[in-house]
Design a protein around this motif. Sequence first.
Motif, PDB file in Angstrom:
ATOM      1  N   LEU A  40      71.182  21.625  35.694  1.00 23.00           N
ATOM      2  CA  LEU A  40      69.791  21.155  35.614  1.00 23.00           C
ATOM      3  C   LEU A  40      68.819  22.332  35.458  1.00 23.00           C
ATOM      4  O   LEU A  40      68.832  23.263  36.263  1.00 23.00           O
ATOM      5  CB  LEU A  40      69.425  20.358  36.862  1.00 23.00           C
ATOM      6  CG  LEU A  40      67.991  19.819  36.916  1.00 23.00           C
ATOM      7  CD1 LEU A  40      67.743  18.821  35.782  1.00 23.00           C
ATOM      8  CD2 LEU A  40      67.697  19.165  38.250  1.00 23.00           C
ATOM      9  N   THR A  41      68.007  22.273  34.413  1.00 25.69           N
ATOM     10  CA  THR A  41      66.946  23.258  34.203  1.00 25.69           C
ATOM     11  C   THR A  41      65.617  22.530  34.214  1.00 25.69           C
ATOM     12  O   THR A  41      65.442  21.513  33.526  1.00 25.69           O
ATOM     13  CB  THR A  41      67.112  23.962  32.834  1.00 25.69           C
ATOM     14  OG1 THR A  41      68.362  24.632  32.821  1.00 25.69           O
ATOM     15  CG2 THR A  41      65.998  24.977  32.599  1.00 25.69           C
ATOM     16  N   VAL A  42      64.680  23.020  35.020  1.00 31.11           N
ATOM     17  CA  VAL A  42      63.344  22.427  35.089  1.00 31.11           C
ATOM     18  C   VAL A  42      62.326  23.443  34.582  1.00 31.11           C
ATOM     19  O   VAL A  42      62.355  24.608  34.967  1.00 31.11           O
ATOM     20  CB  VAL A  42      62.991  22.014  36.536  1.00 31.11           C
ATOM     21  CG1 VAL A  42      61.551  21.523  36.625  1.00 31.11           C
ATOM     22  CG2 VAL A  42      63.942  20.944  37.024  1.00 31.11           C
ATOM     23  N   ASN A  43      61.462  22.981  33.686  1.00 31.22           N
ATOM     24  CA  ASN A  43      60.398  23.825  33.153  1.00 31.22           C
ATOM     25  C   ASN A  43      59.049  23.297  33.616  1.00 31.22           C
ATOM     26  O   ASN A  43      58.835  22.079  33.684  1.00 31.22           O
ATOM     27  CB  ASN A  43      60.434  23.823  31.625  1.00 31.22           C
ATOM     28  CG  ASN A  43      61.614  24.606  31.106  1.00 31.22           C
ATOM     29  OD1 ASN A  43      61.699  25.811  31.287  1.00 31.22           O
ATOM     30  ND2 ASN A  43      62.535  23.915  30.470  1.00 31.22           N
ATOM     31  N   SER A  94      68.922  15.757  45.223  1.00 30.37           N
ATOM     32  CA  SER A  94      69.905  15.489  44.173  1.00 30.37           C
ATOM     33  C   SER A  94      69.248  15.618  42.801  1.00 30.37           C
ATOM     34  O   SER A  94      68.036  15.436  42.652  1.00 30.37           O
ATOM     35  CB  SER A  94      70.467  14.075  44.330  1.00 30.37           C
ATOM     36  OG  SER A  94      69.462  13.131  44.037  1.00 30.37           O
ATOM     37  N   HIS A  95      70.052  15.937  41.807  1.00 33.47           N
ATOM     38  CA  HIS A  95      69.518  16.048  40.452  1.00 33.47           C
ATOM     39  C   HIS A  95      68.908  14.725  39.998  1.00 33.47           C
ATOM     40  O   HIS A  95      67.882  14.704  39.328  1.00 33.47           O
ATOM     41  CB  HIS A  95      70.632  16.485  39.488  1.00 33.47           C
ATOM     42  CG  HIS A  95      71.020  17.923  39.663  1.00 33.47           C
ATOM     43  ND1 HIS A  95      72.015  18.520  38.946  1.00 33.47           N
ATOM     44  CD2 HIS A  95      70.532  18.880  40.495  1.00 33.47           C
ATOM     45  CE1 HIS A  95      72.126  19.799  39.305  1.00 33.47           C
ATOM     46  NE2 HIS A  95      71.248  20.023  40.255  1.00 33.47           N
ATOM     47  N   GLN A 115      61.686  12.072  39.569  1.00 38.98           N
ATOM     48  CA  GLN A 115      60.329  12.518  39.908  1.00 38.98           C
ATOM     49  C   GLN A 115      59.668  13.198  38.720  1.00 38.98           C
ATOM     50  O   GLN A 115      58.475  12.994  38.453  1.00 38.98           O
ATOM     51  CB  GLN A 115      60.386  13.464  41.115  1.00 38.98           C
ATOM     52  CG  GLN A 115      59.030  13.799  41.702  1.00 38.98           C
ATOM     53  CD  GLN A 115      58.310  12.565  42.217  1.00 38.98           C
ATOM     54  OE1 GLN A 115      58.884  11.767  42.954  1.00 38.98           O
ATOM     55  NE2 GLN A 115      57.072  12.376  41.808  1.00 38.98           N
ATOM     56  N   ILE A 116      60.399  14.010  37.987  1.00 39.12           N
ATOM     57  CA  ILE A 116      59.836  14.691  36.815  1.00 39.12           C
ATOM     58  C   ILE A 116      59.342  13.670  35.800  1.00 39.12           C
ATOM     59  O   ILE A 116      58.295  13.851  35.169  1.00 39.12           O
ATOM     60  CB  ILE A 116      60.892  15.623  36.184  1.00 39.12           C
ATOM     61  CG1 ILE A 116      61.113  16.831  37.096  1.00 39.12           C
ATOM     62  CG2 ILE A 116      60.469  16.077  34.785  1.00 39.12           C
ATOM     63  CD1 ILE A 116      62.275  17.716  36.691  1.00 39.12           C
ATOM     64  N   LYS A 117      60.052  12.564  35.657  1.00 44.68           N
ATOM     65  CA  LYS A 117      59.642  11.532  34.693  1.00 44.68           C
ATOM     66  C   LYS A 117      58.322  10.875  35.085  1.00 44.68           C
ATOM     67  O   LYS A 117      57.685  10.237  34.276  1.00 44.68           O
ATOM     68  CB  LYS A 117      60.741  10.473  34.572  1.00 44.68           C
ATOM     69  CG  LYS A 117      61.958  10.973  33.814  1.00 44.68           C
ATOM     70  CD  LYS A 117      63.019   9.891  33.728  1.00 44.68           C
ATOM     71  CE  LYS A 117      64.214  10.367  32.908  1.00 44.68           C
ATOM     72  NZ  LYS A 117      65.316   9.368  32.924  1.00 44.68           N
ATOM     73  N   ARG A 118      57.910  11.027  36.354  1.00 48.10           N
ATOM     74  CA  ARG A 118      56.638  10.452  36.807  1.00 48.10           C
ATOM     75  C   ARG A 118      55.471  11.418  36.620  1.00 48.10           C
ATOM     76  O   ARG A 118      54.329  11.067  36.934  1.00 48.10           O
ATOM     77  CB  ARG A 118      56.735  10.055  38.270  1.00 48.10           C
ATOM     78  CG  ARG A 118      57.664   8.889  38.482  1.00 48.10           C
ATOM     79  CD  ARG A 118      57.530   8.318  39.902  1.00 48.10           C
ATOM     80  NE  ARG A 118      58.697   7.509  40.195  1.00 48.10           N
ATOM     81  CZ  ARG A 118      59.649   7.844  41.059  1.00 48.10           C
ATOM     82  NH1 ARG A 118      59.531   8.933  41.768  1.00 48.10           N
ATOM     83  NH2 ARG A 118      60.690   7.090  41.234  1.00 48.10           N
ATOM     84  N   CYS A 119      55.733  12.641  36.186  1.00 49.01           N
ATOM     85  CA  CYS A 119      54.648  13.606  35.972  1.00 49.01           C
ATOM     86  C   CYS A 119      53.741  13.068  34.864  1.00 49.01           C
ATOM     87  O   CYS A 119      54.192  12.846  33.740  1.00 49.01           O
ATOM     88  CB  CYS A 119      55.240  14.963  35.587  1.00 49.01           C
ATOM     89  SG  CYS A 119      53.990  16.173  35.109  1.00 49.01           S
ATOM     90  N   PHE A 134      62.597  18.663  31.832  1.00 44.49           N
ATOM     91  CA  PHE A 134      63.916  19.078  32.299  1.00 44.49           C
ATOM     92  C   PHE A 134      64.939  19.031  31.174  1.00 44.49           C
ATOM     93  O   PHE A 134      64.751  18.366  30.167  1.00 44.49           O
ATOM     94  CB  PHE A 134      64.393  18.179  33.456  1.00 44.49           C
ATOM     95  CG  PHE A 134      64.704  16.766  33.035  1.00 44.49           C
ATOM     96  CD1 PHE A 134      63.703  15.817  32.994  1.00 44.49           C
ATOM     97  CD2 PHE A 134      65.984  16.400  32.662  1.00 44.49           C
ATOM     98  CE1 PHE A 134      63.970  14.513  32.602  1.00 44.49           C
ATOM     99  CE2 PHE A 134      66.275  15.104  32.274  1.00 44.49           C
ATOM    100  CZ  PHE A 134      65.252  14.160  32.244  1.00 44.49           C
ATOM    101  N   LEU A 135      66.022  19.773  31.400  1.00 47.78           N
ATOM    102  CA  LEU A 135      67.181  19.749  30.516  1.00 47.78           C
ATOM    103  C   LEU A 135      68.381  19.553  31.425  1.00 47.78           C
ATOM    104  O   LEU A 135      68.567  20.318  32.384  1.00 47.78           O
ATOM    105  CB  LEU A 135      67.283  21.080  29.774  1.00 47.78           C
ATOM    106  CG  LEU A 135      68.410  21.223  28.768  1.00 47.78           C
ATOM    107  CD1 LEU A 135      68.193  20.285  27.590  1.00 47.78           C
ATOM    108  CD2 LEU A 135      68.480  22.658  28.270  1.00 47.78           C
TER     109      LEU A 135
END
Length: 72
Positions: free
Chosen positions: A11-14, A48-49, A55-59, A66-67
Motif C-alpha cells: 500500500l502506497t498513500v500519496n 488495516s489496508h 477512508q481515503i475514498k472519503r477524502c 493510494f496505490l
Amino acid sequence: MGNYKCVNGELTVNFNPTKCIHAEHCANGLSEVFSTSILPWINLEASSHEKIISQIKRCPSGALSFLHKISA
Ligand code: SF4
C-alpha cells in the motif's frame, strides 16, 4: 508541507497538500492513521489496508490517493 508519500508493503498513500481543503474527514474518521498534529501524519501501520483505503475514498478533495498492489 510538500507532497507526502507513505509506503507500507503493497500500500502506497500519496498526499497532495495543494488539493487539501482541511475538511479533516481523514483525521476524524481514522485518527489512528491520519493525524493533523503529529508528524509524520500518516501511520499506515496503525490500521488495516482495507480501512485506510476506505477512508481515503472519503477524502472530498482528492488530496489523498493510494496505490494498492495486489500480490499474485
Ligand atoms: S480528508 Fe482529504 S481534504 Fe480532508 S483533511 Fe484529509 S486530506 Fe485534506
